[in-house]
Design an enzyme around this catalytic site. Structure first.
Site, PDB file in Angstrom:
ATOM      1  N   HIS A 265      -3.619  73.273  28.288  1.00 36.16           N
ATOM      2  CA  HIS A 265      -4.293  72.633  27.150  1.00 36.16           C
ATOM      3  C   HIS A 265      -4.395  71.120  27.371  1.00 36.16           C
ATOM      4  O   HIS A 265      -5.465  70.523  27.208  1.00 36.16           O
ATOM      5  CB  HIS A 265      -3.521  72.955  25.862  1.00 36.16           C
TER       6      HIS A 265
ATOM      7  N   HIS B 218      -7.586  68.242  28.314  1.00 35.74           N
ATOM      8  CA  HIS B 218      -7.903  66.968  27.649  1.00 35.74           C
ATOM      9  C   HIS B 218      -8.292  65.900  28.678  1.00 35.74           C
ATOM     10  O   HIS B 218      -9.145  65.053  28.398  1.00 35.74           O
ATOM     11  CB  HIS B 218      -6.696  66.454  26.859  1.00 35.74           C
TER      12      HIS B 218
HETATM   13 NI    NI Z   1      -4.860  69.036  22.158  1.00 37.33          NI
END
Ligand code: NI
Length: 164
Positions: free
Chosen positions: A137, A141
Site C-alpha cells: 500500500h 503511494h
Molecule cells: Ni495510504
C-alpha cells in the site's frame, strides 16, 4: 519527554496532486532525514494509522513508515523496492489520505523489500500479513497510486459520530 521536538504534519487528502506523482529517491542521509521519519511516525500514530508515505505529508520523497501492530514498533523504509511477490490475499484497506472510503484490495500474501535506513545502510526483509500489505500500500503511494485505484469493492466509511 521524547516528544519535545516532534512535529506533526498535516496529512494531504485525495485530490492533492502530490498524491498522484512519482516520488523521488532519497540521496541525503543526514539528521534531517532521521528527524523527518520520527515526525512521520508521530504524525501516523496521532492519526491512528498503521502506515504513512512521504507524499501523504506533501513531500515527494521515497520514504515510508509502518507499524504493523506486531509488537516491533515503528519500521522505517527509505528507497524501498519490492520484489518476489508470493501468493495473493484479499483484505480490507483504508488510507489516511482517503478518509471517506475503505475497500477490499488484492495484494501479494508475501513480499520482499530492499530498503535503506536513515543512515543509508541497506537491508532486505521478507514480510507476510499486515506488514506485507502495508508495504505494498505504502510503496504504491510512492508511485502515485491509491488503494481506491485497485480496490475490488469500496464502501463509504461512516462518519466518526455515527460509529458505535
Ligand atoms: Ni495510504
Amino acid at each position: 519527554i521524547g516528544a519535545m521536538h516532534m512535529a506533526i504534519y498535516n496529512i494531504v487528502k485525495v485530490g492533492a496532486p502530490i498524491l498522484r506523482e512519482k516520488a523521488a529517491p532519497v540521496t541525503r542521509f543526514d539528521k534531517k532525514l532521521a528527524k523527518l521519519m520520527k515526525d512521520m511516525a508521530e504524525t501516523m500514530y496521532r492519526a491512528n494509522g498503521c502506515g504513512l508515505a512521504a507524499p501523504q505529508i506533501g513531500l515527494g520523497k521515497r520514504i515510508v513508515v509502518i507499524d504493523a501492530g506486531d509488537g516491533y514498533g515503528i519500521r522505517e523504509f527509505v528507497n524501498p523496492v519490492l520484489s518476489d511477490p508470493v501468493g495473493e490475499e484479499v483484505d480490507e484497506e483504508g488510507c489516511l489520505s482517503v478518509p471517506t472510503y475503505e475497500g477490499e484490495v488484492e495484494r501479494a500474501a508475501q513480499i520482499t523489500v530492499t530498503y535503506q535506513d536513515a543512515k543509508g545502510t541497506h537491508y532486505r526483509l521478507t514480510a507476510q500479513g499486515l506488514l506485507a500489505r502495508a508495504l505494498q500500500h505504502e510503496c504504491d503511494h510512492l508511485e502515485g497510486i491509491l488503494f481506491i485505484d485497485k480496490a475490488i469493492s469500496l464502501t463509504a466509511k461512516p462518519k466518526e459520530e455515527e460509529r458505535i
